[in-house]
Design a protein around this motif. Structure first.
Motif, PDB file in Angstrom:
ATOM      1  N   ALA A  33       0.829  -1.209   0.000  1.00  0.00           N
ATOM      2  CA  ALA A  33       0.000   0.000   0.000  1.00  0.00           C
ATOM      3  C   ALA A  33       0.861   1.255   0.000  1.00  0.00           C
ATOM      4  N   ASN A  34       1.946   1.245   0.755  1.00  0.00           N
ATOM      5  CA  ASN A  34       2.815   2.424   0.810  1.00  0.00           C
ATOM      6  C   ASN A  34       3.529   2.677  -0.510  1.00  0.00           C
ATOM      7  N   MET A  35       3.889   1.642  -1.219  1.00  0.00           N
ATOM      8  CA  MET A  35       4.692   1.832  -2.429  1.00  0.00           C
ATOM      9  C   MET A  35       3.871   1.921  -3.703  1.00  0.00           C
ATOM     10  N   VAL A  36       2.756   1.254  -3.746  1.00  0.00           N
ATOM     11  CA  VAL A  36       2.012   1.200  -4.998  1.00  0.00           C
ATOM     12  C   VAL A  36       0.761   2.077  -4.961  1.00  0.00           C
ATOM     13  N   SER A  95       9.097 -11.550  -1.046  1.00  0.00           N
ATOM     14  CA  SER A  95       8.338 -10.298  -1.078  1.00  0.00           C
ATOM     15  C   SER A  95       9.066  -9.187  -0.329  1.00  0.00           C
ATOM     16  N   CYS A  96       9.700  -9.509   0.802  1.00  0.00           N
ATOM     17  CA  CYS A  96      10.485  -8.484   1.506  1.00  0.00           C
ATOM     18  C   CYS A  96      11.667  -8.032   0.658  1.00  0.00           C
ATOM     19  N   LEU A  97      12.280  -8.965  -0.055  1.00  0.00           N
ATOM     20  CA  LEU A  97      13.376  -8.607  -0.956  1.00  0.00           C
ATOM     21  C   LEU A  97      12.873  -7.686  -2.064  1.00  0.00           C
ATOM     22  N   LEU A  98      11.689  -7.958  -2.589  1.00  0.00           N
ATOM     23  CA  LEU A  98      11.098  -7.089  -3.608  1.00  0.00           C
ATOM     24  C   LEU A  98      10.849  -5.694  -3.053  1.00  0.00           C
ATOM     25  N   TRP A  99      10.220  -5.605  -1.868  1.00  0.00           N
ATOM     26  CA  TRP A  99       9.924  -4.290  -1.290  1.00  0.00           C
ATOM     27  C   TRP A  99      11.207  -3.534  -0.983  1.00  0.00           C
ATOM     28  N   PHE A 100      12.228  -4.241  -0.527  1.00  0.00           N
ATOM     29  CA  PHE A 100      13.498  -3.576  -0.226  1.00  0.00           C
ATOM     30  C   PHE A 100      14.189  -3.098  -1.500  1.00  0.00           C
ATOM     31  N   ILE A 102      12.855  -2.153  -4.340  1.00  0.00           N
ATOM     32  CA  ILE A 102      12.205  -0.996  -4.965  1.00  0.00           C
ATOM     33  C   ILE A 102      12.002   0.157  -3.993  1.00  0.00           C
ATOM     34  N   SER A 103      12.490   0.014  -2.760  1.00  0.00           N
ATOM     35  CA  SER A 103      12.282   1.070  -1.771  1.00  0.00           C
ATOM     36  C   SER A 103      13.110   2.318  -2.059  1.00  0.00           C
ATOM     37  N   GLY A 104      14.120   2.203  -2.893  1.00  0.00           N
ATOM     38  CA  GLY A 104      14.960   3.358  -3.206  1.00  0.00           C
ATOM     39  C   GLY A 104      14.210   4.451  -3.948  1.00  0.00           C
ATOM     40  N   GLU A 112      12.038   1.675   8.332  1.00  0.00           N
ATOM     41  CA  GLU A 112      11.260   0.712   7.555  1.00  0.00           C
ATOM     42  C   GLU A 112      12.174  -0.198   6.739  1.00  0.00           C
ATOM     43  N   ARG A 113      13.242   0.344   6.205  1.00  0.00           N
ATOM     44  CA  ARG A 113      14.214  -0.486   5.479  1.00  0.00           C
ATOM     45  C   ARG A 113      14.884  -1.485   6.423  1.00  0.00           C
TER      46      ARG A 113
END
Length: 139
Positions: A33-36, A95-100, A102-104, A112-113
């Motif tokens: 939700a935060n990223m997309v 999924s955590c690897l994906l969120w991490f 694209i978090s940049g 959060e990171r």
């Protein structure tokens, strides 16, 4: 007495699994939700309380580590449980690897990171533990 305790253990195992599945789903959906979904400047991101979330990740990881170490049941049931738990933690790791990764490009805080890194490490340890347990049972 054994007829009462054994079904309670089996039911408790699946309740624990559903609880962890719900936690993993909510954890990942928060980052989704935060990223997309948050794309306008006036929308505020969902903030997880850092210390509470960190303690919760460690606690769930410790409980699952001890649970996986002392699995009960016959050989087939243990194998099925191990595969299901391994699939859950493996998906959480990815999924955590994906969120991490694209978090940049999104405005994630360092806390959060760090929480994502801790969740990845806990999931990796649990996935490795399950893989080693399955490998040792095959011998």
């Amino acid at each position: 007495m054994k007829k009462l305790i054994l079904p309670a253990i089996y039911i408790g195992e699946w309740v624990l699994f559903m609880y962890v599945l719900l936690f993993v789903t909510v954890f990942n959906m928060t980052f989704y939700a935060n990223m997309v979904l948050i794309d306008m400047p006036w929308e505020e991101p969902i903030k997880l309380p850092f210390i509470n979330a960190l303690l919760f990740v460690f606690t769930v990881g410790l409980v699952c580590f001890l649970y996986i170490k002392y699995l009960v049941g016959n050989r087939l049931y243990i194998k099925i449980k191990s595969v299901v738990w391994g699939f859950l933690f493996g998906l959480n790791l990815l999924s955590c690897l994906l969120w991490f990764s694209i978090s940049g490009s999104f405005a994630l805080s360092n806390q959060e990171r760090f929480l994502l890194i801790v969740a990845m490490l806990v999931s990796a340890v649990l996935t490795i533990q399950i893989a080693m347990k399955l490998r040792s049972k095959q011998r």
